[in-house]
Design a protein around this motif. Structure first.
Motif, PDB file in Angstrom:
ATOM      1  N   THR A  49       0.768  -1.046  -0.018  1.00  0.00           N
ATOM      2  CA  THR A  49       0.040  -0.085   0.026  1.00  0.00           C
ATOM      3  C   THR A  49       0.843   1.291   0.176  1.00  0.00           C
ATOM      4  O   THR A  49       1.946   1.160   0.514  1.00  0.00           O
ATOM      5  CB  THR A  49      -1.036   0.109   1.177  1.00  0.00           C
ATOM      6  OG1 THR A  49      -0.058   0.115   2.455  1.00  0.00           O
ATOM      7  CG2 THR A  49      -1.805  -1.210   1.368  1.00  0.00           C
ATOM      8  N   GLY A  50       0.407   2.253  -0.435  1.00  0.00           N
ATOM      9  CA  GLY A  50       1.225   3.526  -0.586  1.00  0.00           C
ATOM     10  C   GLY A  50       0.533   4.528  -1.518  1.00  0.00           C
ATOM     11  O   GLY A  50      -0.726   4.329  -1.898  1.00  0.00           O
ATOM     12  N   ILE A  53      -3.557   0.047  -3.782  1.00  0.00           N
ATOM     13  CA  ILE A  53      -3.146  -1.350  -3.406  1.00  0.00           C
ATOM     14  C   ILE A  53      -2.497  -2.002  -4.720  1.00  0.00           C
ATOM     15  O   ILE A  53      -2.951  -1.999  -5.741  1.00  0.00           O
ATOM     16  CB  ILE A  53      -4.289  -2.075  -2.823  1.00  0.00           C
ATOM     17  CG1 ILE A  53      -4.856  -1.568  -1.547  1.00  0.00           C
ATOM     18  CG2 ILE A  53      -3.957  -3.708  -2.527  1.00  0.00           C
ATOM     19  CD1 ILE A  53      -5.962  -2.137  -0.957  1.00  0.00           C
ATOM     20  N   THR A  98       1.616  -7.863   4.397  1.00  0.00           N
ATOM     21  CA  THR A  98       0.958  -6.541   3.923  1.00  0.00           C
ATOM     22  C   THR A  98       2.048  -5.592   4.437  1.00  0.00           C
ATOM     23  O   THR A  98       2.232  -5.249   5.543  1.00  0.00           O
ATOM     24  CB  THR A  98      -0.333  -6.414   4.604  1.00  0.00           C
ATOM     25  OG1 THR A  98      -1.286  -7.500   4.402  1.00  0.00           O
ATOM     26  CG2 THR A  98      -0.930  -4.961   4.369  1.00  0.00           C
ATOM     27  N   ALA A 128       3.534  -1.469   3.884  1.00  0.00           N
ATOM     28  CA  ALA A 128       3.108  -0.108   3.462  1.00  0.00           C
ATOM     29  C   ALA A 128       4.601   0.548   2.952  1.00  0.00           C
ATOM     30  O   ALA A 128       5.539   0.412   3.532  1.00  0.00           O
ATOM     31  CB  ALA A 128       2.809   0.712   4.589  1.00  0.00           C
ATOM     32  N   ASP A 168       6.939   3.541   1.283  1.00  0.00           N
ATOM     33  CA  ASP A 168       7.011   5.000   1.220  1.00  0.00           C
ATOM     34  C   ASP A 168       8.231   5.313   0.336  1.00  0.00           C
ATOM     35  O   ASP A 168       9.197   4.624   0.631  1.00  0.00           O
ATOM     36  CB  ASP A 168       7.347   5.795   2.626  1.00  0.00           C
ATOM     37  CG  ASP A 168       6.255   5.679   3.243  1.00  0.00           C
ATOM     38  OD1 ASP A 168       4.919   6.040   2.947  1.00  0.00           O
ATOM     39  OD2 ASP A 168       5.963   5.522   4.543  1.00  0.00           O
ATOM     40  N   THR A 214       7.034  -0.398   6.260  1.00  0.00           N
ATOM     41  CA  THR A 214       6.230  -0.556   7.667  1.00  0.00           C
ATOM     42  C   THR A 214       5.407  -1.683   7.377  1.00  0.00           C
ATOM     43  O   THR A 214       4.821  -1.930   6.244  1.00  0.00           O
ATOM     44  CB  THR A 214       5.650   0.504   8.304  1.00  0.00           C
ATOM     45  OG1 THR A 214       4.703   1.103   7.275  1.00  0.00           O
ATOM     46  CG2 THR A 214       6.885   1.694   8.516  1.00  0.00           C
ATOM     47  N   GLY A 215       5.185  -2.484   8.416  1.00  0.00           N
ATOM     48  CA  GLY A 215       3.969  -3.444   8.272  1.00  0.00           C
ATOM     49  C   GLY A 215       4.785  -5.020   8.754  1.00  0.00           C
ATOM     50  O   GLY A 215       5.991  -5.038   9.312  1.00  0.00           O
ATOM     51  N   SER A 236       8.391  -6.292   8.024  1.00  0.00           N
ATOM     52  CA  SER A 236       8.990  -5.107   7.228  1.00  0.00           C
ATOM     53  C   SER A 236      10.506  -5.362   7.258  1.00  0.00           C
ATOM     54  O   SER A 236      11.153  -4.616   6.435  1.00  0.00           O
ATOM     55  CB  SER A 236       8.485  -3.904   7.759  1.00  0.00           C
ATOM     56  OG  SER A 236       8.823  -3.724   9.110  1.00  0.00           O
TER      57      SER A 236
END
Length: 277
Positions: free
Chosen positions: A38-39, A70, A101, A103, A105, A118-119, A122
């Protein structure tokens, strides 16, 4: 002569790939590897994922991006995979695990671009480049083969200690540890053989104990051909295992290496290969 036999060198890798890619019915039925990123959608739109295909090159993974930001990465019949996440200006080694899952950046700084994660799991994504960017390249052969090996061995032992601490701190999975250990051991062996590969020294000049820590058992590993470094180490091993100074890509060298592969790469995958011939 080189052009004539280059295809045969590639064929050796393809033989190895067929040995290690044989799967049991249970393995084939495993769920696909699916990772959700995600992002920011403008960043995700630029993302590509590739992984070493176990033969000679990298294969692009399948990604699907929806309008909500997603990105789903799918790889068939696998549950873990070491690969590279790419976008303009960034190449990031990651270790993907089914159902992660993450995230994502994009860090766009003046000096460097990067991706931060992150997540769940990670640490498989953020720190992998540092873990597998080992320091062997800084060690150069200067004419003293014993000293060279001592430096390689010391660096190898130091790296093992660092990895052991990292595994303990992050509570890494056994799959993750096994894959990263293969990366380290492959770097170690490739570094040992580098003076031979660069023709700075001959087999006859090596001490009898130079390769005492390297055996064929290291290469009899199903995960080996999921590692580019592992496959390179295996090729170097095959190229320099024979003491007879064959010309590169000669018929005789190829035949001997082919027989060596068939006779020594057995185990579970070798049985599959031999049974299919």
């Amino acid at each position: 002569m080189k052009n004539r036999y280059t295809g045969k060198a590639t064929l050796i890798l393809l033989i190895l790939a067929s040995i290690f890619s044989c799967q049991t019915e249970q393995e084939i039925k495993e769920k696909d590897l699916n990772v959700v990123f995600t992002g920011d959608i403008s960043t995700l739109r630029k993302i590509n994922f590739s992984f070493f295909d176990g033969t000679t090159s990298f294969t692009k993974g399948s990604t699907t991006l929806d309008s909500s930001g997603i990105l789903i990465l799918s790889l068939p019949n696998d549950i873990t995979r070491l690969g590279v996440l790419q976008m303009p200006g960034v190449n990031k080694s990651i270790f993907v695990t089914s159902n992660d899952t993450i995230a994502l950046d994009f860090i766009n700084e003046e000096k460097a671009k990067d991706l931060a994660f992150t997540g769940q799991n990670s640490f498989h994504y953020n720190s992998l480049d540092k873990l597998i960017k080992l320091q062997f390249d800084t060690i150069k052969y200067s004419g003293d083969i014993k000293k060279y090996k001592e430096l390689i061995q010391r660096n190898y032992e130091d790296q093992k200690k660092l990895l052991k601490e990292y595994y303990k701190e992050k509570r890494c999975s056994s799959n993750f540890r096994e894959v990263i250990n293969i990366e380290l051991e492959s770097e170690y062996f490739s570094s040992l053989i580098k003076p031979l590969y660069s023709q700075e020294i001959t087999l006859e000049d090596l001490p009898d104990t130079y390769f005492e820590n390297v055996t064929i058992d290291f290469f009899n590993n199903d995960l080996m051909l999921k590692s580019r470094k592992g496959t390179l180490a295996m090729k170097l091993y095959l190229d320099h295992y024979f003491t007879k100074p064959y010309p590169n890509f000669s018929e005789e060298k190829f035949s001997d290496q082919e027989m060596f592969i068939i006779e020594n790469f057995i185990g579970n995958t070798g049985i599959c290969f031999n049974g299919s011939s």
